[in-house]
Design a protein around this motif. Sequence first.
Motif, PDB file in Angstrom:
ATOM      1  N   CYS A   1       0.951   8.851  -1.048  1.00  0.00           N
ATOM      2  CA  CYS A   1       0.357   8.177   0.038  1.00  0.00           C
ATOM      3  C   CYS A   1      -0.268   8.946   1.391  1.00  0.00           C
TER       4      CYS A   1
ATOM      5  N   LEU B   1       0.414  -0.893  -0.150  1.00  0.00           N
ATOM      6  CA  LEU B   1      -0.153  -0.024  -0.131  1.00  0.00           C
ATOM      7  C   LEU B   1       1.029   0.987   0.110  1.00  0.00           C
TER       8      LEU B   1
ATOM      9  N   SER C   1       0.174   3.587  -3.032  1.00  0.00           N
ATOM     10  CA  SER C   1      -0.929   3.718  -2.615  1.00  0.00           C
ATOM     11  C   SER C   1      -2.381   4.099  -3.859  1.00  0.00           C
TER      12      SER C   1
END
Length: 718
Positions: free
Chosen positions: A463, A347, A351
């Motif tokens: 992110c 992630l 992201s």
Amino acid sequence: MSPCNDLILSCDGIQDTKLLSLVSSVLLAQGSKAAVSAVGQHTVKVLERRLPEGQSAQYLLPILSNVISLSPESLTEEQTDVISRKMADWLRYASIQQGVAQPSGGFFSNPRTRQPGPVTEVDGAIATDFFTVLSVGQHYTQDQWLNVQAFSMLRSWLLCYGGEGLKTPDSGDGSEMDRSVVFVVSTPSTSSRLLPPKDRLREKAFEYCQRLIEQSNRRPLRKDDGDLQKACLIEAVTIMDIICKQDSSYVYRAVSFLKILHSRISGDASYARALLPIAQFFLNHSKTAAVDSDAIYRHLFTEIPAQLFHNPSLAFEFVQFCNDNTQLFTETSSIFRQSFPNLFKFLAWNSPPLISEFVDLLPFLLDAGTAVEIFHLLLDLPCLTAALDIQLRSTALPTSERAACDPAVKPATCLEAFRHPLYKTMFQYLLRTRSAPEDAPERLIPLRQLLGSLASSPRVVQCAETVPVLLELFFRVVAEFADGPLRNQLVVLLLQRSDQLYEIPAFKEEVFRVLSSQLVMLCSLCPALIVELSKEILEFSGTVSNIQNKEAIFSHLVWAIGEYMSVSYDKRCTVEQINRFFETLEAVLFEITQLRPLASTPSYAPRAICVLMATLTKLAARSQDLIPRVSMFLSKMRTFVQSPAVTSVYCEEDLEEILIRATELMNLLKMPSVAQFVFTPPVDVASTRFQRGVNDSLPFALRIVTRLLEPAPGFVPG
């Protein structure tokens, strides 16, 4: 669509396979169920018959593939049996001689054609086994093309039609048959043509997949063939998994085969995507085969995310694998439950594309044992992105430049810090592969400061933008299972971590917005935490700098104090505790409204001033000895808002709102019994506009009281 009603396109009567392919593509595009069914029926009829010279079934398989994706129920069982029988032959009995090159027809073309040679393997060796999609030749025969097409649609065909009427050849009364007997029965035999069509197709498909896996072990002469090997390997393992679901007698042949395959490819990063279907196979069948697969899962969840987080396709497939197997994270297996920090690397690096997948996955990662660590992980996600960037750049350095740094010399760059003893343990903690709930996240404070130089990196910024969404989801899920101690712990951590965030201004502002709203939610779920955490709350709300640096959290916390610091919510709430909160907040309000020389007057958020006044009034209504103190304080607000030093730093609308609020509160305190009812209503009806927005007006009752005490022409309540 047809340009006019008189023109009707139909596939009936078309025998030419190429023309049928063209007409069918139009009919299938129209999306009519009847048209799809008619195309499917006619295509199967053409395939059933022996095709005339010059016609090829090669044009018909794409039609069939489209039919089963659009309307699989359009084919009857008899028709699917016909196709299953043919697919088994196409897969297993294609020619192993290369096709003949078609003559160009030019003047100098040689009428004598060379005898075609045998097909070869990807490494150039002459093929000694049956033809597959990985067999290599300069030209291909029609049955070889059908072999390739049959394999390309094999997975969807088995999923649609392979599982109906599942019976192994000897399953009639063999439920107690010994596993060794089942193994022998399921091995290929010369009587395979006597098997029912679906069983025979499964057998030939299984053999085909075994052959592909064996071929994937050869060293290709061309890079494209190497990519094809990996793609076929993934497809082969997936199809073997489907076959074993439909007929468990294949499990025992597949398990040992795939264990050897895993041992062979697990150390090669280029085969990482193939580890997912292998793991899926063992998840589905390891209990049936009574084998221990923990080593396969441990390698997948420990090594792959840590090494290949930067591979976007692998990242998506890995997270999708987790979403397809969410039961792994609700079971007690330590391998899956302890590996969640590794998943956040996917992630952190990918992201934007992975946010929706993680929204689905996060609830399954959360429980009472992981909530606190995941809370820290979410807040440190941009910092993790920066650390992964440093890790990648460090591994790309030549070996000569990776020497350990001198511990006595402070690192000048992030790359040097990555190998510096002072920061090495911090990087190791942030980049950990397993859960470490006992470790203190405070150790990352110097690392966040060090990585500040990467705060403007596009990847880090992207992110950071995903964190607020996941934080809101985090609290929504945790609220469903959190007990009192966990809620208290999260409130304390929320206040602490507001000082320990990665330095991206927009990120901090959004995180403060989310944390402030979730703080109110936690307090509403457990009002007693105001009393239980009085020390921590007093420390935070008594710090004036929090108004400027973390105004959203400060204002919501002060509102919560005024709302829930009441015996109505907690019988342990005493007058002494109310007085202590009052004195702390009174000192803060005095500090921020103290008149100073013009040049040194700071500006504080009007919302914070209004919330402080309202909370002090609420507390005074519950401990009425405090009413004179707060009334005197509120009466001085007119002097405050009219001071030249104040008017120079606040806008007129803000000062007017502050004055109106102070007047309302002061008038209300003139009737203590009414004030107590307004500010401390019964719990089941307690509701103020502050709960929806702390910058809104006080309850309507407050305005009514003000109007009764000081009627003004043209004043409209609310």
